[in-house]
Design an enzyme around this catalytic site. Sequence first.
Site, PDB file in Angstrom:
ATOM      1  CG  ASP A  10      -1.902   1.178   1.278  1.00  0.00           C
ATOM      2  OD1 ASP A  10      -2.289   1.534   0.359  1.00  0.00           O
ATOM      3  OD2 ASP A  10      -1.937   1.526   2.473  1.00  0.00           O
ATOM      4  CG  ASP A  12      -2.017   7.491   0.793  1.00  0.00           C
ATOM      5  OD1 ASP A  12      -1.207   8.478   0.619  1.00  0.00           O
ATOM      6  OD2 ASP A  12      -2.656   6.919  -0.053  1.00  0.00           O
TER       7      ASP A  12
END
Length: 235
Positions: A10, A12
């Site tokens: 991922d 963020d």
Amino acid sequence: MNSFAAVIFDCDGVLVNSEVIAVKAEMAALAGIGLDYAPDVFTERFLGLPERDFEAALDADHRARFGDGLPAGFFEDLHRGKHAAMERGIAAIEGVEAFARSLAVPMAVASSAGVESLAMKLRVAGLDALFAPHVYSADLVARGKPAPDLFEHAAGRLGADPAACLVIEDSVNGVRAAIAAGAVCWGFTGGGHCPPGHDERLLAAGAHAVHGGFAAIAAAYASTPPGSFASGGRA
């Protein structure tokens, strides 16, 4: 030897510290129009959602509380403010670049951020060349997290079976998406934005383990084959 076929990150809160900036800006803007959320409720509900789903959920909350949608221009103003703050303050999470460079398998980014926002974050943090061309936004799939589509898409572009991939995620929605795709998922709480008890929420969502930093991830990656993971561990 570790037997993961690929590693999918991922963005963020895992690669970059953008969640700290975003959550602060979002909660302040929402409080300004009367939508207050406890930090743990906000992170569990909204972290990892594509922008379109995040916006729809907030609009629904405003309608339920006040009888009408969010004020005109609310999201435009919010996005401008967040974008400017991120360009000033984004940095790579400590240890992530060294860990990524140590990998001998293909890797990708799979993020709920929009294409342009995702590109900006990786560029400002100095990580864009490290992951290019395997940078995938939820804009590319029909359903964002917590559906499995984005991780399936990323794995496919890497030429890997999702079940042979390791996913590193900081959000409940992201963990659910990775598990739905059949991947091994390690939760991550080292992004600076996770409220108390977030590790337990990630485990409850299905994470096979939770790590508080990339030193712990690197050690686990080096020492443990994916087939041995059982839900419920933390490091």
